[in-house]
Design a protein around this motif. Structure first.
Motif, short mmCIF file in Angstrom:
data_model
loop_
_atom_site.label_atom_id
_atom_site.label_comp_id
_atom_site.label_asym_id
_atom_site.label_seq_id
_atom_site.Cartn_x
_atom_site.Cartn_y
_atom_site.Cartn_z
N LYS A 135 0.82 -1.21 0.00
CA LYS A 135 0.00 0.00 0.00
C LYS A 135 0.86 1.27 0.00
CE LYS A 135 -3.93 -2.20 2.28
NZ LYS A 135 -4.75 -2.27 3.51
N ASP A 136 2.01 1.20 0.65
CA ASP A 136 2.89 2.38 0.66
C ASP A 136 3.36 2.72 -0.75
OD1 ASP A 136 2.68 2.60 3.39
OD2 ASP A 136 4.52 1.48 3.80
N LYS A 137 3.74 1.70 -1.51
CA LYS A 137 4.18 1.93 -2.88
C LYS A 137 3.01 2.39 -3.75
CE LYS A 137 7.49 1.65 -5.99
NZ LYS A 137 8.66 2.56 -5.95
N ALA A 138 1.81 1.88 -3.46
CA ALA A 138 0.63 2.30 -4.21
C ALA A 138 0.37 3.79 -4.00
CB ALA A 138 -0.59 1.48 -3.78
N LEU A 139 0.46 4.24 -2.75
CA LEU A 139 0.26 5.66 -2.44
C LEU A 139 1.36 6.52 -3.06
CD1 LEU A 139 -0.89 5.68 1.30
CD2 LEU A 139 -2.16 6.59 -0.65
N GLN A 140 2.59 6.04 -2.95
CA GLN A 140 3.72 6.79 -3.51
C GLN A 140 3.55 6.98 -5.02
OE1 GLN A 140 7.59 5.05 -2.71
NE2 GLN A 140 8.50 6.12 -4.46
N THR A 141 3.09 5.94 -5.69
CA THR A 141 2.88 6.01 -7.14
C THR A 141 1.85 7.08 -7.50
OG1 THR A 141 3.46 3.68 -7.45
CG2 THR A 141 2.11 4.71 -9.17
N LEU A 142 0.75 7.11 -6.76
CA LEU A 142 -0.30 8.09 -7.04
C LEU A 142 0.20 9.51 -6.76
CD1 LEU A 142 -3.32 6.13 -5.54
CD2 LEU A 142 -2.88 6.55 -7.95
N GLU A 143 0.99 9.67 -5.72
CA GLU A 143 1.51 11.00 -5.39
C GLU A 143 2.51 11.47 -6.44
OE1 GLU A 143 2.77 10.28 -1.42
OE2 GLU A 143 0.73 10.51 -0.60
N GLU A 144 3.29 10.54 -6.99
CA GLU A 144 4.19 10.90 -8.09
C GLU A 144 3.38 11.33 -9.31
OE1 GLU A 144 6.53 7.43 -8.67
OE2 GLU A 144 7.81 7.78 -6.92
N GLY A 145 2.26 10.65 -9.54
CA GLY A 145 1.39 11.03 -10.65
C GLY A 145 0.80 12.42 -10.46
N MET A 146 0.48 12.77 -9.22
CA MET A 146 -0.08 14.08 -8.93
C MET A 146 0.92 15.20 -9.19
SD MET A 146 -2.12 13.21 -5.44
CE MET A 146 -3.58 12.16 -5.46
N GLU A 147 2.21 14.91 -9.00
CA GLU A 147 3.23 15.92 -9.28
C GLU A 147 3.27 16.28 -10.76
OE1 GLU A 147 6.94 14.49 -7.85
OE2 GLU A 147 6.31 14.41 -5.74
N GLN A 148 2.99 15.30 -11.61
CA GLN A 148 3.02 15.53 -13.05
C GLN A 148 1.66 15.92 -13.62
OE1 GLN A 148 5.76 15.55 -14.76
NE2 GLN A 148 7.13 14.72 -13.20
N ASN A 149 0.59 15.51 -12.95
CA ASN A 149 -0.78 15.76 -13.43
C ASN A 149 -1.54 16.45 -12.31
OD1 ASN A 149 -0.83 13.85 -16.02
ND2 ASN A 149 0.22 12.76 -14.36
N THR A 150 -1.34 17.75 -12.24
CA THR A 150 -1.76 18.52 -11.06
C THR A 150 -3.26 18.68 -10.92
OG1 THR A 150 -1.53 20.57 -12.32
CG2 THR A 150 0.39 19.82 -11.08
N ASP A 151 -4.02 18.44 -11.97
CA ASP A 151 -5.45 18.70 -11.89
C ASP A 151 -6.25 17.46 -12.30
OD1 ASP A 151 -4.80 18.67 -14.54
OD2 ASP A 151 -5.26 20.78 -14.91
N SER A 152 -5.78 16.28 -11.89
CA SER A 152 -6.44 15.04 -12.25
C SER A 152 -7.32 14.52 -11.11
CB SER A 152 -5.42 13.97 -12.63
OG SER A 152 -6.05 12.71 -12.78
N PRO A 153 -8.64 14.67 -11.22
CA PRO A 153 -9.54 14.09 -10.22
C PRO A 153 -9.38 12.58 -10.10
CG PRO A 153 -10.72 15.64 -11.61
CD PRO A 153 -9.39 15.42 -12.25
N LEU A 154 -9.02 11.92 -11.22
CA LEU A 154 -8.85 10.47 -11.21
C LEU A 154 -7.82 10.04 -10.17
CD1 LEU A 154 -9.38 7.68 -12.54
CD2 LEU A 154 -7.52 8.23 -14.14
N LEU A 155 -6.69 10.76 -10.11
CA LEU A 155 -5.64 10.41 -9.17
C LEU A 155 -6.07 10.67 -7.72
CD1 LEU A 155 -2.58 11.79 -11.15
CD2 LEU A 155 -3.05 9.39 -10.63
N TYR A 156 -6.82 11.76 -7.49
CA TYR A 156 -7.29 12.03 -6.13
C TYR A 156 -8.32 11.00 -5.69
CZ TYR A 156 -4.69 16.28 -5.34
OH TYR A 156 -3.66 17.15 -5.11
N ARG A 157 -9.19 10.60 -6.60
CA ARG A 157 -10.16 9.55 -6.25
C ARG A 157 -9.43 8.25 -5.91
NH1 ARG A 157 -12.80 11.40 -10.84
NH2 ARG A 157 -12.44 9.46 -11.98
N ALA A 158 -8.43 7.91 -6.72
CA ALA A 158 -7.69 6.67 -6.48
C ALA A 158 -6.95 6.72 -5.15
CB ALA A 158 -6.71 6.43 -7.64
N ARG A 159 -6.31 7.87 -4.85
CA ARG A 159 -5.59 7.97 -3.59
C ARG A 159 -6.56 7.93 -2.41
NH1 ARG A 159 -1.64 12.91 -1.82
NH2 ARG A 159 -3.66 13.95 -1.52
N GLY A 160 -7.73 8.56 -2.61
CA GLY A 160 -8.74 8.50 -1.55
C GLY A 160 -9.15 7.08 -1.24
#
Length: 332
Positions: A247-272
């Motif tokens: 799960k730690d790696k899963a969260l880290q992956t999503l947070e890395e995605g957010m750095e590159q895709n700053t306005d993606s609701p998809l990534l926030y839903r997934a991290r949630g």
């Protein structure tokens, strides 16, 4: 021209001949001024020139140019209208019917697309592209078996039709035919596959569904290095880490995605969803709220904004969202 004719024949041009010659000159001026303007990016002026030229005579090159302009503006009806006129001008040219079919698929006019593909095949039965477009149409209509049939036909006519291998592999994955999908993925991997994000994602999909999660993760890591601006890749990679109970790696992956895709609701839903699964209810709710904010973005200085769920809420009385890590999100 009139002077030469008078000199050589001793006869003056008639009024009708003078008018025809003037129209030809004007047509050429409008056409080539329009094409030059289009090449320089002066689209509005080009359109005016083309409109004037078409008042004098129809022309295939002008129709193609106007269709391209319409497509650049997402004006599918305008593009279709001009491509139809082009097909009427030169009905025996298969490429024009193929172009029209492709735009019809984009516009969701599937019956028309089917008809134009059939016309192209009647004119030239050995063409592979009409079969590919028929497969695209079938895939959009979720007629996966027909898509596979058409793609197989396309490949039989052109054995290096790598776009057809890719689409067939993707369709086979949707059909849960992972063994067959892997055959197409392997063909593509041998042909510069490691340089294609889509091929890496196809191979990863096969691996993820055949018990090879670690290999699937490596492939998606490579895909991200090729295209770090596709949120779906990060979500897919995160889901694989969840299957590996990391799960730690899963969260880290999503947070890395957010750095590159700053306005993606998809990534926030997934991290949630991952946070909720990890017991972080407060963090999960914060992510869901962020994803639902109108004009949400974490980088306002870039003049970007994600619509989140706000667009759905505007047209619905109630929105219910349920999400499970590695499974997906349901919106009711």
């Amino acid at each position: 021209m009139g002077f030469l004719k008078t000199l050589l024949t001793g006869k003056e041009e008639s009024d009708e001949e003078k008018k025809q010659n003037e129209n030809r000159r004007n047509f050429d001026v409008f056409k080539y001024d329009g094409l030059s303007a289009l090449n320089m990016g002066k689209v509005d002026y080009a359109e005016k020139c083309f409109e004037k030229a078409l008042e004098i005579a129809d022309d295939a090159e002008i129709r193609q140019a106007i269709a391209r302009i319409c497509l650049s503006k997402n004006d599918f009806d305008g593009a279709i209208s001009n491509l139809e006129a082009l097909c009427n001008l030169e009905p025996d040219t298969p490429g024009y019917h193929i172009s029209l079919a492709g735009v019809c698929i984009q516009a969701g006019k599937f019956d028309m697309a089917d008809s134009e593909c059939r016309k192209a095949l009647q004119l030239s039965p050995d063409l592979a592209m009409p079969h590919y477009l028929l497969a695209e149409k079938a895939n959009k209509q979720e007629n996966y078996l027909e898509a596979v049939v058409q793609l197989t036909q396309a490949i039989s006519l052109k054995d290096d039709y790598f776009e057809a291998y890719l689409l067939r592999g993707q369709v086979l994955c949707r059909m849960m035919q992972f063994g067959e999908a892997e055959k197409d993925a392997d063909v593509l991997m041998q042909h510069n596959g490691e340089e294609s994000e889509e091929v890496l994602r196809l191979k990863s999909c096969v691996c993820a569904h055949t018990g090879r999660e670690s290999e699937a993760a490596e492939l998606l890591e490579k895909a991200i290095s090729l295209n770090p601006f596709e949120p779906e890749i990060y979500v897919g990679l995160s889901n694989i880490y969840l299957k590996l109970n990391d799960k730690d790696k899963a969260l880290q992956t999503l947070e890395e995605g957010m750095e590159q895709n700053t306005d993606s609701p998809l990534l926030y839903r997934a991290r949630g969803a991952v946070r909720l699964e990890s017991g972080d209810k407060k963090g999960a709710m914060e992510d869901v709220k962020k994803a639902m904010e109108p004009l949400f973005t974490t980088r306002p200085e870039l003049d970007r904004s994600g619509m989140g769920f706000s667009f759905m809420e505007a047209f619905m009385d109630q929105v219910e969202v349920s999400s499970k890590p590695g499974k997906g999100t349901i919106v009711k």
